[in-house]
Design a protein around this motif. Structure first.
Motif, PDB file in Angstrom:
ATOM      1  N   LEU A  27       0.841  -1.200   0.000  1.00 37.00           N
ATOM      2  CA  LEU A  27       0.000   0.000   0.000  1.00 37.00           C
ATOM      3  C   LEU A  27       0.873   1.246   0.000  1.00 37.00           C
ATOM      4  N   PRO A  28       0.415   2.326  -0.574  1.00 41.42           N
ATOM      5  CA  PRO A  28       1.178   3.572  -0.456  1.00 41.42           C
ATOM      6  C   PRO A  28       1.271   3.977   1.010  1.00 41.42           C
ATOM      7  N   THR A  29       2.468   4.353   1.458  1.00 39.87           N
ATOM      8  CA  THR A  29       2.640   4.718   2.857  1.00 39.87           C
ATOM      9  C   THR A  29       2.388   6.188   3.101  1.00 39.87           C
ATOM     10  N   ALA A  30       2.135   6.943   2.078  1.00 46.71           N
ATOM     11  CA  ALA A  30       1.760   8.343   2.244  1.00 46.71           C
ATOM     12  C   ALA A  30       0.868   8.721   1.078  1.00 46.71           C
ATOM     13  N   HIS A  31      -0.104   9.544   1.334  1.00 46.67           N
ATOM     14  CA  HIS A  31      -0.932   9.999   0.222  1.00 46.67           C
ATOM     15  C   HIS A  31      -0.572  11.449  -0.061  1.00 46.67           C
ATOM     16  N   ASP A  40       9.979  16.210 -10.168  1.00 50.29           N
ATOM     17  CA  ASP A  40      11.194  15.447  -9.923  1.00 50.29           C
ATOM     18  C   ASP A  40      11.235  14.840  -8.519  1.00 50.29           C
ATOM     19  N   ASP A  41      10.260  15.151  -7.692  1.00 45.63           N
ATOM     20  CA  ASP A  41      10.228  14.631  -6.329  1.00 45.63           C
ATOM     21  C   ASP A  41       9.273  13.441  -6.277  1.00 45.63           C
ATOM     22  N   LEU A  42       9.737  12.337  -5.698  1.00 47.61           N
ATOM     23  CA  LEU A  42       8.914  11.142  -5.616  1.00 47.61           C
ATOM     24  C   LEU A  42       7.894  11.202  -4.491  1.00 47.61           C
ATOM     25  N   GLY A  43       8.006  12.186  -3.632  1.00 43.54           N
ATOM     26  CA  GLY A  43       7.090  12.295  -2.511  1.00 43.54           C
ATOM     27  C   GLY A  43       7.612  11.546  -1.306  1.00 43.54           C
ATOM     28  N   PRO A  44       6.902  11.652  -0.202  1.00 42.09           N
ATOM     29  CA  PRO A  44       7.380  11.093   1.062  1.00 42.09           C
ATOM     30  C   PRO A  44       7.076   9.607   1.226  1.00 42.09           C
ATOM     31  N   ILE A 111       0.321  16.413   2.711  1.00 39.30           N
ATOM     32  CA  ILE A 111       1.023  15.167   2.987  1.00 39.30           C
ATOM     33  C   ILE A 111       0.669  14.674   4.388  1.00 39.30           C
ATOM     34  N   GLY A 112       0.349  13.419   4.477  1.00 43.95           N
ATOM     35  CA  GLY A 112       0.037  12.826   5.769  1.00 43.95           C
ATOM     36  C   GLY A 112       0.171  11.323   5.715  1.00 43.95           C
ATOM     37  N   PRO A 113       0.186  10.679   6.867  1.00 40.97           N
ATOM     38  CA  PRO A 113       0.308   9.222   6.868  1.00 40.97           C
ATOM     39  C   PRO A 113      -0.944   8.563   6.311  1.00 40.97           C
ATOM     40  N   ALA A 114      -0.745   7.510   5.563  1.00 44.27           N
ATOM     41  CA  ALA A 114      -1.856   6.759   4.997  1.00 44.27           C
ATOM     42  C   ALA A 114      -2.019   5.443   5.753  1.00 44.27           C
ATOM     43  N   LEU A 115      -2.941   4.650   5.324  1.00 42.75           N
ATOM     44  CA  LEU A 115      -3.260   3.393   5.986  1.00 42.75           C
ATOM     45  C   LEU A 115      -2.050   2.468   6.083  1.00 42.75           C
ATOM     46  N   GLY A 116      -1.234   2.424   5.039  1.00 43.15           N
ATOM     47  CA  GLY A 116      -0.076   1.532   5.038  1.00 43.15           C
ATOM     48  C   GLY A 116       0.896   1.823   6.158  1.00 43.15           C
ATOM     49  N   ALA A 117       1.111   3.103   6.452  1.00 43.05           N
ATOM     50  CA  ALA A 117       2.039   3.474   7.518  1.00 43.05           C
ATOM     51  C   ALA A 117       1.528   3.014   8.876  1.00 43.05           C
ATOM     52  N   TRP A 118       0.242   3.222   9.125  1.00 41.37           N
ATOM     53  CA  TRP A 118      -0.333   2.806  10.412  1.00 41.37           C
ATOM     54  C   TRP A 118      -0.375   1.287  10.526  1.00 41.37           C
ATOM     55  N   LEU A 119      -0.676   0.613   9.426  1.00 42.07           N
ATOM     56  CA  LEU A 119      -0.715  -0.845   9.433  1.00 42.07           C
ATOM     57  C   LEU A 119       0.677  -1.428   9.681  1.00 42.07           C
TER      58      LEU A 119
END
Length: 141
Positions: A27-31, A40-44, A111-119
């Motif tokens: 899962l994406p770890t950040a949305h 050019d930035d892949l994001g967090p 930017i914030g934590p998504a479900l993957g990060a909490w899981l």
């Protein structure tokens, strides 16, 4: 409950948690809205190296659960604490250091934590607790 059924329950819990942690890595770890971040930035996102370390740790936890079933002993399962600490440490570092730094740099990106990060954090914590419980069960015998 007998010691064998508790051992089996802990082993199933570790195996299920390792699988859930693997899903969290997919899962994406950040949305973040791709239109708001520079191209050019892949994001967090959690870096590939850290994802590989987490995947190896989760695979080790799954293997420890399997060995626990084969040997009918809590000894291997007690070591599930170590992969759990690795996964929880990586998730906490990501949530505490990476995301706020990106949010400060790109405030409009949302930017914030998504479900993957909490899981992933929950998987690490659950593996750690289960490993400790298995260790204490082994010590009390």
């Amino acid at each position: 409950m007998s010691g064998g059924s508790l051992r089996g329950t802990r082993a199933v819990l570790v195996a299920g948690t390792a699988v859930a942690g693997g899903v969290a890595l997919v899962l994406p770890t950040a949305h973040s809205l791709s239109g708001r971040l520079p191209a050019d930035d892949l994001g967090p996102e959690l870096s590939l190296a850290l994802r590989i370390v987490c995947a190896v740790a989760l695979a080790a936890a799954f293997a420890l659960a399997w060995v626990t079933f084969k040997r009918h002993s809590d000894e291997p399962l007690a070591f599930a604490m170590l992969p759990g600490l690795i996964v929880a440490g990586i998730a906490v570092r990501y949530l505490v250091r990476t995301l706020p730094a990106y949010a400060d740099e790109f405030p409009a990106a949302g930017i914030g934590p998504a479900l993957g990060a909490w899981l992933l954090l929950g998987a690490g914590a659950l593996l750690t607790v289960t490993g400790l419980a298995a260790g204490f069960a082994l010590k009390s015998r």
